[in-house]
Every structure is written in structure tokens, then in C-alpha cells.
Design a protein around this motif. Structure first.
Motif, short mmCIF file in Angstrom:
data_model
loop_
_atom_site.label_atom_id
_atom_site.label_comp_id
_atom_site.label_asym_id
_atom_site.label_seq_id
_atom_site.Cartn_x
_atom_site.Cartn_y
_atom_site.Cartn_z
N LEU A 28 0.84 -1.21 0.00
CA LEU A 28 0.00 0.00 0.00
C LEU A 28 0.87 1.26 0.00
O LEU A 28 0.52 2.26 -0.63
CB LEU A 28 -0.94 0.00 1.21
N THR A 29 1.98 1.22 0.70
CA THR A 29 2.87 2.39 0.75
C THR A 29 3.47 2.66 -0.63
O THR A 29 3.61 3.81 -1.03
CB THR A 29 3.99 2.15 1.78
N GLU A 30 3.80 1.60 -1.36
CA GLU A 30 4.35 1.77 -2.70
C GLU A 30 3.38 2.48 -3.63
O GLU A 30 3.77 3.28 -4.48
CB GLU A 30 4.71 0.41 -3.30
N ARG A 31 2.11 2.19 -3.50
CA ARG A 31 1.10 2.73 -4.41
C ARG A 31 0.40 3.99 -3.87
O ARG A 31 -0.50 4.51 -4.52
CB ARG A 31 0.03 1.68 -4.69
N SER A 32 0.79 4.48 -2.71
CA SER A 32 0.07 5.61 -2.11
C SER A 32 0.21 6.91 -2.91
O SER A 32 -0.67 7.77 -2.84
CB SER A 32 0.54 5.84 -0.68
N ASP A 33 1.26 7.08 -3.66
CA ASP A 33 1.45 8.31 -4.45
C ASP A 33 0.50 8.37 -5.64
O ASP A 33 0.22 9.46 -6.15
CB ASP A 33 2.89 8.40 -4.94
N GLU A 34 -0.02 7.26 -6.11
CA GLU A 34 -0.87 7.20 -7.29
C GLU A 34 -2.35 7.40 -6.97
O GLU A 34 -3.17 7.41 -7.88
CB GLU A 34 -0.68 5.85 -7.99
N ILE A 35 -2.73 7.56 -5.72
CA ILE A 35 -4.14 7.64 -5.32
C ILE A 35 -4.65 9.08 -5.48
O ILE A 35 -3.96 10.04 -5.15
CB ILE A 35 -4.31 7.16 -3.87
N ASP A 36 -5.93 9.22 -5.97
CA ASP A 36 -6.58 10.52 -6.08
C ASP A 36 -6.81 11.11 -4.69
O ASP A 36 -6.85 10.40 -3.70
CB ASP A 36 -7.94 10.39 -6.78
N GLY A 37 -7.03 12.42 -4.63
CA GLY A 37 -7.28 13.11 -3.36
C GLY A 37 -8.55 12.66 -2.69
O GLY A 37 -8.60 12.51 -1.45
N ASP A 38 -9.63 12.42 -3.48
CA ASP A 38 -10.91 11.98 -2.91
C ASP A 38 -10.77 10.59 -2.30
O ASP A 38 -11.23 10.33 -1.19
CB ASP A 38 -11.98 11.98 -4.02
N ILE A 39 -10.10 9.69 -2.97
CA ILE A 39 -9.90 8.32 -2.46
C ILE A 39 -8.99 8.37 -1.23
O ILE A 39 -9.22 7.65 -0.25
CB ILE A 39 -9.32 7.42 -3.56
N ALA A 40 -7.98 9.21 -1.27
CA ALA A 40 -7.07 9.34 -0.13
C ALA A 40 -7.82 9.82 1.11
O ALA A 40 -7.57 9.36 2.23
CB ALA A 40 -5.92 10.27 -0.46
#
Length: 149
Positions: A28-40
Motif C-alpha cells: 500500500l505504501t508503494e502505491r500511495s502516491d498514485e491515489i486521487d485526493g478523494d480516495i485518499a
């Protein structure tokens, strides 16, 4: 389930759960930069709810098992509410045994001294000495220093 199976032991199961949690966290940490603001934001809110539920469950568990106040240097848990009466009794029992033993030793010593004095008095009173011999200070010193029979 087989109780001999290694996965049924709590320590092994906990270690496996911890390893799985670390792997999921790493992915999850590896992919955290690719997440939209709403999903985050939704994930942050879900995380806060999960932490609150875990905190509530832990507090309920601590209240059921006796609240832990802290952990000693040796790693033992320190519970609130004071020690149980069994622990208090176990703490006081050696002191009571010690005091009781000392009282018995003192009592035995006193009885031994009384017995020796009574034997000496009986020997002196049963002897054929004139009464004036008992008044003589030198005779009293002789009796104190003379070895017993």
C-alpha cells in the motif's frame, strides 16, 4: 483442527499475521502516491474509524482482564486496582514465619537457661554444706567458675 499443527499455536499464528500485515502495508505504501485526493480522504477517514474501533476494543479487553497501568523493566504487566488478597497473604507469610521462628527460639533458650539454673539450685540445696558457706562471696565465685558435672 489438529492441535499439533504448527498454525494452531497462538505464537505462530500471531507471527504469520504480523508478517502478512507488513507485506500489505509495504504494498500500500508503494502505491500511495498514485491515489486521487478523494480516495485518499476516504481512506484516511476509514483508517481513523478502524483505529477508534481498535482502541475501543482494547479498552474493553483491558477492563475485562484488569486494566494494565504499565510494564515493569522485566516486562511484567502492572495492573491497576492493587494486589489481590492472595498476593498480600503470600507477601506477609514469610515475615510471619520468621517472627514465629524467632519467638520459638527465644522461648527455647529461656527454658534451657531456667533448666540449667534449676539443676544448679537442686545440686546446691541437696549438698551437705553449712548455710554460712552460701553467704561467702568466694564460694559464690567458685560456683560460677566451676565446671558442671
Amino acid at each position: 483442527m489438529n492441535p499439533q499443527h504448527p498454525l494452531t499455536r497462538p505464537a505462530v499464528r500471531d507471527a504469520l499475521e504480523l508478517r502478512l500485515a507488513k507485506r500489505i502495508t509495504a504494498h500500500l505504501t508503494e502505491r500511495s502516491d498514485e491515489i486521487d485526493g478523494d480516495i485518499a480522504e476516504r481512506l484516511r477517514f476509514a483508517r481513523e474509524q478502524a483505529l477508534e474501533r481498535a482502541r475501543t476494543a482494547r479498552q474493553t479487553q483491558e477492563q475485562a482482564a484488569g486494566v494494565l497501568v504499565g510494564v515493569s523493566a522485566a516486562g511484567a504487566g502492572i495492573r491497576a486496582g492493587g494486589p489481590s488478597w492472595w498476593l498480600r497473604l503470600a507477601s506477609v507469610a514469610p515475615l510471619v514465619a520468621l517472627v514465629g521462628g524467632l519467638v520459638l527460639i527465644q522461648h527455647g533458650q529461656s527454658r534451657a537457661q531456667i533448666k540449667v539454673a534449676a539443676e544448679l539450685d537442686a545440686a546446691l540445696l541437696g549438698d551437705d554444706l553449712p548455710i554460712n558457706a552460701y553467704r561467702d562471696a568466694g564460694f559464690v565465685e567458685y560456683l560460677k567458675s566451676a565446671p558442671g558435672p
